[in-house]
Design a protein around this motif. Structure first.
Motif, PDB file in Angstrom:
ATOM      1  N   ALA A 159       0.850  -1.193   0.000  1.00 10.01           N
ATOM      2  CA  ALA A 159       0.000   0.000   0.000  1.00 10.01           C
ATOM      3  C   ALA A 159       0.883   1.241   0.000  1.00 10.01           C
ATOM      4  O   ALA A 159       1.828   1.333   0.774  1.00 10.01           O
ATOM      5  CB  ALA A 159      -0.912   0.017   1.224  1.00 10.01           C
ATOM      6  N   ALA A 160       0.595   2.175  -0.886  1.00  8.53           N
ATOM      7  CA  ALA A 160       1.268   3.477  -0.888  1.00  8.53           C
ATOM      8  C   ALA A 160       0.388   4.465  -0.136  1.00  8.53           C
ATOM      9  O   ALA A 160      -0.808   4.243   0.033  1.00  8.53           O
ATOM     10  CB  ALA A 160       1.501   3.943  -2.325  1.00  8.53           C
ATOM     11  N   TRP A 161       0.963   5.549   0.292  1.00  5.48           N
ATOM     12  CA  TRP A 161       0.238   6.552   1.088  1.00  5.48           C
ATOM     13  C   TRP A 161      -0.103   7.750   0.223  1.00  5.48           C
ATOM     14  O   TRP A 161       0.437   8.838   0.381  1.00  5.48           O
ATOM     15  CB  TRP A 161       1.076   6.968   2.289  1.00  5.48           C
ATOM     16  CG  TRP A 161       1.458   5.826   3.179  1.00  5.48           C
ATOM     17  CD1 TRP A 161       0.832   4.601   3.283  1.00  5.48           C
ATOM     18  CD2 TRP A 161       2.540   5.782   4.085  1.00  5.48           C
ATOM     19  NE1 TRP A 161       1.467   3.807   4.193  1.00  5.48           N
ATOM     20  CE2 TRP A 161       2.538   4.519   4.714  1.00  5.48           C
ATOM     21  CE3 TRP A 161       3.537   6.690   4.419  1.00  5.48           C
ATOM     22  CZ2 TRP A 161       3.472   4.140   5.660  1.00  5.48           C
ATOM     23  CZ3 TRP A 161       4.469   6.313   5.368  1.00  5.48           C
ATOM     24  CH2 TRP A 161       4.426   5.061   5.986  1.00  5.48           C
ATOM     25  N   HIS A 162      -1.003   7.576  -0.712  1.00  6.60           N
ATOM     26  CA  HIS A 162      -1.338   8.616  -1.681  1.00  6.60           C
ATOM     27  C   HIS A 162      -2.741   9.171  -1.518  1.00  6.60           C
ATOM     28  O   HIS A 162      -3.039  10.247  -1.998  1.00  6.60           O
ATOM     29  CB  HIS A 162      -1.164   8.076  -3.108  1.00  6.60           C
ATOM     30  CG  HIS A 162      -2.028   6.879  -3.369  1.00  6.60           C
ATOM     31  ND1 HIS A 162      -3.298   6.985  -3.869  1.00  6.60           N
ATOM     32  CD2 HIS A 162      -1.800   5.569  -3.160  1.00  6.60           C
ATOM     33  CE1 HIS A 162      -3.810   5.767  -3.960  1.00  6.60           C
ATOM     34  NE2 HIS A 162      -2.914   4.893  -3.533  1.00  6.60           N
ATOM     35  N   ALA A 163      -3.625   8.446  -0.864  1.00  2.00           N
ATOM     36  CA  ALA A 163      -5.026   8.853  -0.808  1.00  2.00           C
ATOM     37  C   ALA A 163      -5.425   9.494   0.521  1.00  2.00           C
ATOM     38  O   ALA A 163      -6.511  10.030   0.636  1.00  2.00           O
ATOM     39  CB  ALA A 163      -5.936   7.648  -1.091  1.00  2.00           C
ATOM     40  N   GLY A 164      -4.576   9.433   1.512  1.00  7.02           N
ATOM     41  CA  GLY A 164      -4.889  10.034   2.799  1.00  7.02           C
ATOM     42  C   GLY A 164      -6.147   9.437   3.419  1.00  7.02           C
ATOM     43  O   GLY A 164      -6.491   8.290   3.168  1.00  7.02           O
ATOM     44  N   VAL A 165      -6.835  10.227   4.228  1.00  7.53           N
ATOM     45  CA  VAL A 165      -8.130   9.800   4.774  1.00  7.53           C
ATOM     46  C   VAL A 165      -9.100   9.878   3.611  1.00  7.53           C
ATOM     47  O   VAL A 165      -9.356  10.952   3.088  1.00  7.53           O
ATOM     48  CB  VAL A 165      -8.567  10.722   5.935  1.00  7.53           C
ATOM     49  CG1 VAL A 165      -9.940  10.315   6.431  1.00  7.53           C
ATOM     50  CG2 VAL A 165      -7.537  10.680   7.059  1.00  7.53           C
ATOM     51  N   SER A 166      -9.633   8.726   3.195  1.00 12.17           N
ATOM     52  CA  SER A 166     -10.380   8.712   1.944  1.00 12.17           C
ATOM     53  C   SER A 166     -11.524   7.716   1.974  1.00 12.17           C
ATOM     54  O   SER A 166     -11.528   6.770   2.753  1.00 12.17           O
ATOM     55  CB  SER A 166      -9.432   8.366   0.789  1.00 12.17           C
ATOM     56  OG  SER A 166      -8.769   7.151   1.071  1.00 12.17           O
ATOM     57  N   ALA A 167     -12.495   7.968   1.099  1.00 15.29           N
ATOM     58  CA  ALA A 167     -13.626   7.061   0.904  1.00 15.29           C
ATOM     59  C   ALA A 167     -14.131   7.243  -0.518  1.00 15.29           C
ATOM     60  O   ALA A 167     -14.123   8.348  -1.059  1.00 15.29           O
ATOM     61  CB  ALA A 167     -14.741   7.357   1.895  1.00 15.29           C
ATOM     62  N   TRP A 168     -14.567   6.138  -1.124  1.00 19.32           N
ATOM     63  CA  TRP A 168     -15.112   6.187  -2.482  1.00 19.32           C
ATOM     64  C   TRP A 168     -16.069   5.023  -2.645  1.00 19.32           C
ATOM     65  O   TRP A 168     -15.680   3.863  -2.488  1.00 19.32           O
ATOM     66  CB  TRP A 168     -13.991   6.112  -3.507  1.00 19.32           C
ATOM     67  CG  TRP A 168     -14.440   6.098  -4.932  1.00 19.32           C
ATOM     68  CD1 TRP A 168     -14.465   5.014  -5.769  1.00 19.32           C
ATOM     69  CD2 TRP A 168     -14.949   7.194  -5.697  1.00 19.32           C
ATOM     70  NE1 TRP A 168     -14.937   5.370  -7.000  1.00 19.32           N
ATOM     71  CE2 TRP A 168     -15.242   6.708  -6.985  1.00 19.32           C
ATOM     72  CE3 TRP A 168     -15.179   8.532  -5.412  1.00 19.32           C
ATOM     73  CZ2 TRP A 168     -15.757   7.508  -7.988  1.00 19.32           C
ATOM     74  CZ3 TRP A 168     -15.682   9.327  -6.418  1.00 19.32           C
ATOM     75  CH2 TRP A 168     -15.967   8.831  -7.683  1.00 19.32           C
ATOM     76  N   ARG A 169     -17.330   5.323  -2.928  1.00 23.33           N
ATOM     77  CA  ARG A 169     -18.344   4.311  -3.207  1.00 23.33           C
ATOM     78  C   ARG A 169     -18.360   3.191  -2.176  1.00 23.33           C
ATOM     79  O   ARG A 169     -18.336   2.009  -2.510  1.00 23.33           O
ATOM     80  CB  ARG A 169     -18.175   3.753  -4.600  1.00 23.33           C
ATOM     81  CG  ARG A 169     -18.398   4.811  -5.655  1.00 23.33           C
ATOM     82  CD  ARG A 169     -18.351   4.242  -7.035  1.00 23.33           C
ATOM     83  NE  ARG A 169     -18.683   5.292  -7.982  1.00 23.33           N
ATOM     84  CZ  ARG A 169     -18.800   5.101  -9.261  1.00 23.33           C
ATOM     85  NH1 ARG A 169     -18.630   3.905  -9.786  1.00 23.33           N
ATOM     86  NH2 ARG A 169     -19.105   6.104 -10.051  1.00 23.33           N
ATOM     87  N   GLY A 170     -18.377   3.575  -0.909  1.00 14.94           N
ATOM     88  CA  GLY A 170     -18.483   2.600   0.168  1.00 14.94           C
ATOM     89  C   GLY A 170     -17.176   1.998   0.653  1.00 14.94           C
ATOM     90  O   GLY A 170     -17.168   1.200   1.574  1.00 14.94           O
ATOM     91  N   THR A 171     -16.069   2.352   0.037  1.00 11.46           N
ATOM     92  CA  THR A 171     -14.760   1.845   0.463  1.00 11.46           C
ATOM     93  C   THR A 171     -14.028   2.956   1.205  1.00 11.46           C
ATOM     94  O   THR A 171     -13.924   4.066   0.703  1.00 11.46           O
ATOM     95  CB  THR A 171     -13.909   1.396  -0.739  1.00 11.46           C
ATOM     96  OG1 THR A 171     -14.591   0.351  -1.421  1.00 11.46           O
ATOM     97  CG2 THR A 171     -12.548   0.905  -0.296  1.00 11.46           C
ATOM     98  N   ASN A 172     -13.552   2.651   2.397  1.00  9.10           N
ATOM     99  CA  ASN A 172     -12.756   3.597   3.180  1.00  9.10           C
ATOM    100  C   ASN A 172     -11.283   3.230   3.062  1.00  9.10           C
ATOM    101  O   ASN A 172     -10.937   2.081   2.784  1.00  9.10           O
ATOM    102  CB  ASN A 172     -13.170   3.565   4.649  1.00  9.10           C
ATOM    103  CG  ASN A 172     -14.578   4.069   4.836  1.00  9.10           C
ATOM    104  OD1 ASN A 172     -14.983   5.066   4.247  1.00  9.10           O
ATOM    105  ND2 ASN A 172     -15.347   3.368   5.641  1.00  9.10           N
ATOM    106  N   ASN A 173     -10.413   4.189   3.311  1.00  4.72           N
ATOM    107  CA  ASN A 173      -8.967   4.014   3.254  1.00  4.72           C
ATOM    108  C   ASN A 173      -8.542   3.431   1.908  1.00  4.72           C
ATOM    109  O   ASN A 173      -8.109   2.284   1.812  1.00  4.72           O
ATOM    110  CB  ASN A 173      -8.466   3.142   4.403  1.00  4.72           C
ATOM    111  CG  ASN A 173      -6.952   3.171   4.509  1.00  4.72           C
ATOM    112  OD1 ASN A 173      -6.267   3.859   3.746  1.00  4.72           O
ATOM    113  ND2 ASN A 173      -6.424   2.416   5.444  1.00  4.72           N
ATOM    114  N   LEU A 174      -8.662   4.233   0.882  1.00  6.49           N
ATOM    115  CA  LEU A 174      -8.341   3.798  -0.476  1.00  6.49           C
ATOM    116  C   LEU A 174      -6.886   3.372  -0.655  1.00  6.49           C
ATOM    117  O   LEU A 174      -6.558   2.681  -1.621  1.00  6.49           O
ATOM    118  CB  LEU A 174      -8.685   4.886  -1.483  1.00  6.49           C
ATOM    119  CG  LEU A 174     -10.181   5.137  -1.656  1.00  6.49           C
ATOM    120  CD1 LEU A 174     -10.414   6.328  -2.566  1.00  6.49           C
ATOM    121  CD2 LEU A 174     -10.874   3.912  -2.193  1.00  6.49           C
TER     122      LEU A 174
END
Length: 109
Positions: A70-85
């Motif tokens: 996992a790379a640390w590019h998305a920060g605190v994130s969510a997209w279409r029901g997925t957290n921690n992208l």
């Protein structure tokens, strides 16, 4: 010039991890982008250089983090029901200034 990817051998033991590509632009030149993305706080799987190197037909692509990690590019994130992208995505950074005041568009390749 396209890179050659050999897919002759495939592992049996695996499961899907990646379901999203996250594409950002760096708002920095190549040298500064590399410094930021190889430090302690932010990373991405790939950095695509803005311009080809002398005598090169294509821009250089740096792989900074293996896709298995996992790379640390998305920060605190969510997209279409997925957290921690960061856990389920590949991060791609484009060396690009982005929108600059007074211009009508983002700086392109």
């Amino acid at each position: 010039m396209q890179p050659i990817i050999n897919r002759q051998y495939q592992a049996i033991g695996h499961q899907p991890r990646i379901d999203t590509l996250v594409i950002h632009y760096t708002v920095a030149d190549e040298r500064r982008s590399l410094a930021l993305l190889t430090g302690e706080h932010v990373s991405s799987h790939y950095l695509i250089a803005r311009l080809p190197k002398p005598n090169a037909a294509q821009p250089e692509i740096y792989q900074l983090v293996p896709e298995s990690q996992a790379a640390w590019h998305a920060g605190v994130s969510a997209w279409r029901g997925t957290n921690n992208l960061n856990k389920t995505s590949i991060g791609i950074e484009l060396v690009n200034k982005g929108f600059t005041p007074g211009s009508q568009q983002a700086e392109g390749y």
